[in-house]
Design a protein around this motif. Sequence first.
Motif, PDB file in Angstrom:
ATOM      1  N   LYS A  89      66.163  33.579  14.388  1.00 13.53           N
ATOM      2  CA  LYS A  89      67.488  33.144  14.824  1.00 13.53           C
ATOM      3  C   LYS A  89      67.686  33.483  16.300  1.00 13.53           C
ATOM      4  O   LYS A  89      67.322  34.567  16.746  1.00 13.53           O
ATOM      5  CB  LYS A  89      68.592  33.807  13.995  1.00 13.53           C
ATOM      6  CG  LYS A  89      68.555  33.457  12.512  1.00 13.53           C
ATOM      7  CD  LYS A  89      69.654  34.175  11.767  1.00 13.53           C
ATOM      8  CE  LYS A  89      69.604  33.887  10.265  1.00 13.53           C
ATOM      9  NZ  LYS A  89      69.942  32.488   9.971  1.00 13.53           N
ATOM     10  N   ARG A 136      75.740  48.297   8.354  1.00  9.58           N
ATOM     11  CA  ARG A 136      74.591  47.728   9.043  1.00  9.58           C
ATOM     12  C   ARG A 136      74.604  48.205  10.491  1.00  9.58           C
ATOM     13  O   ARG A 136      75.652  48.554  11.020  1.00  9.58           O
ATOM     14  CB  ARG A 136      74.609  46.201   8.964  1.00  9.58           C
ATOM     15  CG  ARG A 136      74.799  45.700   7.522  1.00  9.58           C
ATOM     16  CD  ARG A 136      74.750  44.212   7.408  1.00  9.58           C
ATOM     17  NE  ARG A 136      75.174  43.767   6.072  1.00  9.58           N
ATOM     18  CZ  ARG A 136      75.104  42.521   5.625  1.00  9.58           C
ATOM     19  NH1 ARG A 136      74.599  41.570   6.419  1.00  9.58           N
ATOM     20  NH2 ARG A 136      75.519  42.212   4.413  1.00  9.58           N
ATOM     21  N   TRP A 154      77.902  36.993   8.605  1.00 10.45           N
ATOM     22  CA  TRP A 154      78.426  38.266   8.080  1.00 10.45           C
ATOM     23  C   TRP A 154      79.505  38.775   9.014  1.00 10.45           C
ATOM     24  O   TRP A 154      79.302  38.856  10.223  1.00 10.45           O
ATOM     25  CB  TRP A 154      77.293  39.287   7.976  1.00 10.45           C
ATOM     26  CG  TRP A 154      77.718  40.623   7.430  1.00 10.45           C
ATOM     27  CD1 TRP A 154      78.095  40.891   6.146  1.00 10.45           C
ATOM     28  CD2 TRP A 154      77.805  41.860   8.144  1.00 10.45           C
ATOM     29  NE1 TRP A 154      78.414  42.226   6.031  1.00 10.45           N
ATOM     30  CE2 TRP A 154      78.244  42.848   7.227  1.00 10.45           C
ATOM     31  CE3 TRP A 154      77.553  42.234   9.468  1.00 10.45           C
ATOM     32  CZ2 TRP A 154      78.435  44.177   7.590  1.00 10.45           C
ATOM     33  CZ3 TRP A 154      77.747  43.560   9.840  1.00 10.45           C
ATOM     34  CH2 TRP A 154      78.182  44.519   8.908  1.00 10.45           C
ATOM     35  N   LEU A 207      63.970  37.314  12.591  1.00 13.65           N
ATOM     36  CA  LEU A 207      64.802  36.542  11.671  1.00 13.65           C
ATOM     37  C   LEU A 207      64.741  35.051  11.979  1.00 13.65           C
ATOM     38  O   LEU A 207      65.338  34.239  11.270  1.00 13.65           O
ATOM     39  CB  LEU A 207      66.258  37.019  11.738  1.00 13.65           C
ATOM     40  CG  LEU A 207      66.536  38.405  11.153  1.00 13.65           C
ATOM     41  CD1 LEU A 207      68.000  38.784  11.381  1.00 13.65           C
ATOM     42  CD2 LEU A 207      66.208  38.447   9.671  1.00 13.65           C
ATOM     43  N   MET A 219      76.279  37.687  17.553  1.00 13.84           N
ATOM     44  CA  MET A 219      75.277  37.486  16.507  1.00 13.84           C
ATOM     45  C   MET A 219      75.914  37.347  15.128  1.00 13.84           C
ATOM     46  O   MET A 219      75.310  36.798  14.203  1.00 13.84           O
ATOM     47  CB  MET A 219      74.276  38.647  16.478  1.00 13.84           C
ATOM     48  CG  MET A 219      74.809  39.905  15.838  1.00 13.84           C
ATOM     49  SD  MET A 219      73.535  41.166  15.579  1.00 13.84           S
ATOM     50  CE  MET A 219      74.498  42.387  14.653  1.00 13.84           C
ATOM     51  N   LEU A 259      66.959  37.571  17.350  1.00 12.48           N
ATOM     52  CA  LEU A 259      67.320  38.580  16.360  1.00 12.48           C
ATOM     53  C   LEU A 259      66.127  38.983  15.506  1.00 12.48           C
ATOM     54  O   LEU A 259      65.353  38.138  15.053  1.00 12.48           O
ATOM     55  CB  LEU A 259      68.434  38.065  15.444  1.00 12.48           C
ATOM     56  CG  LEU A 259      69.797  37.820  16.084  1.00 12.48           C
ATOM     57  CD1 LEU A 259      70.802  37.392  15.026  1.00 12.48           C
ATOM     58  CD2 LEU A 259      70.287  39.065  16.807  1.00 12.48           C
ATOM     59  N   ARG A 266      64.960  42.148  12.387  1.00 14.58           N
ATOM     60  CA  ARG A 266      65.567  43.063  11.416  1.00 14.58           C
ATOM     61  C   ARG A 266      64.550  44.053  10.876  1.00 14.58           C
ATOM     62  O   ARG A 266      63.399  43.705  10.610  1.00 14.58           O
ATOM     63  CB  ARG A 266      66.179  42.305  10.235  1.00 14.58           C
ATOM     64  CG  ARG A 266      66.976  43.200   9.271  1.00 14.58           C
ATOM     65  CD  ARG A 266      67.469  42.424   8.077  1.00 14.58           C
ATOM     66  NE  ARG A 266      66.349  41.984   7.248  1.00 14.58           N
ATOM     67  CZ  ARG A 266      66.467  41.198   6.172  1.00 14.58           C
ATOM     68  NH1 ARG A 266      67.659  40.718   5.837  1.00 14.58           N
ATOM     69  NH2 ARG A 266      65.415  40.857   5.476  1.00 14.58           N
ATOM     70  N   LEU A 302      74.637  35.300  11.787  1.00 15.64           N
ATOM     71  CA  LEU A 302      74.189  35.966  10.560  1.00 15.64           C
ATOM     72  C   LEU A 302      75.026  35.564   9.351  1.00 15.64           C
ATOM     73  O   LEU A 302      74.600  35.758   8.213  1.00 15.64           O
ATOM     74  CB  LEU A 302      74.267  37.488  10.729  1.00 15.64           C
ATOM     75  CG  LEU A 302      73.301  38.133  11.718  1.00 15.64           C
ATOM     76  CD1 LEU A 302      73.649  39.604  11.892  1.00 15.64           C
ATOM     77  CD2 LEU A 302      71.859  37.979  11.246  1.00 15.64           C
ATOM     78  N   TYR A 336      69.671  45.521  12.810  1.00 17.35           N
ATOM     79  CA  TYR A 336      69.435  44.311  13.586  1.00 17.35           C
ATOM     80  C   TYR A 336      69.034  44.713  15.001  1.00 17.35           C
ATOM     81  O   TYR A 336      69.692  45.535  15.641  1.00 17.35           O
ATOM     82  CB  TYR A 336      70.694  43.442  13.623  1.00 17.35           C
ATOM     83  CG  TYR A 336      71.134  42.976  12.260  1.00 17.35           C
ATOM     84  CD1 TYR A 336      70.341  42.108  11.515  1.00 17.35           C
ATOM     85  CD2 TYR A 336      72.328  43.410  11.703  1.00 17.35           C
ATOM     86  CE1 TYR A 336      70.737  41.691  10.247  1.00 17.35           C
ATOM     87  CE2 TYR A 336      72.734  42.994  10.447  1.00 17.35           C
ATOM     88  CZ  TYR A 336      71.934  42.138   9.718  1.00 17.35           C
ATOM     89  OH  TYR A 336      72.318  41.738   8.475  1.00 17.35           O
TER      90      TYR A 336
END
Length: 258
Positions: free
Chosen positions: A69, A48, A141, A67, A135, A84, A86, A139, A97
């Motif tokens: 967020k 990513r 992730w 997003l 971030m 954020l 995407r 997310l 992102y």
Amino acid sequence: MSPATQGVKKLTVLFCSSEVVPFSKTGGLGDVAGALPKALKRQGHDVRVVTPLYGFIDRRKYGIRSLGKKVPVGIGHRVFEAALHRGFLPDSRIPVYFIEHQGYFDRKGIYQEDGADYPDNLDRFAFFSKGSLEMLPVLGWRPRIVHANDWQTALVPVYLKTLLREIDFYQAIKTLFTIHNLGYQGLFEPESFPRTGLGSDLFTFDGLEYYGKGNLLKGAILFADMLTTVSPHYSREIRTGEYGFGLEGVLQNRGNDL
């Protein structure tokens, strides 16, 4: 799985770059950022990308969506808010992102305008580097590797090894830093150092100090787990006095990791 990807250990990689083709570009860094993640994806890795949302990027054209967020980005005693968004690299399902901050990135240029560097570039890319890391919990992730590129993201490995090192979420993340052009090092005046949010103990000969100034690229060379360059020849070249731009000694010390 194709024969080329058989036996390859799948990695999760966040590719962090200040420019990414086709969204933004000033030179070769943008080309690499638009192409290398696709090559890694073809090898079976979960890749990513994160980059700033500059004002000139056409959100509708590239299908960039919010997003919904917000990320609080703490730098020293200041807290900024990043929004954020995407999109995807063209002809792929690789997420990109975009970190939005109108004050820092809603401008006509990336690093300069009308031939003059933006005077707050240190603040802009410290924010981008810290935001790229902060971030991740938002997310949900966690990459195995963060691949940072050039001086604009040089604080990423520094922040991971200092300000964020005690936070469980970040402790297993490793960093790879690529030097695309050693001539651009992210130099700034010593009185600006507190704006990075780093302690004064890092403004030393063994840290980010460089002939009386701060040097972001030097920080990445010191703190990244591994270092790469654009070619084997360039990796040898920059360890010499002729092409090392004053950092040849630091690079020689990291020779086993370069």
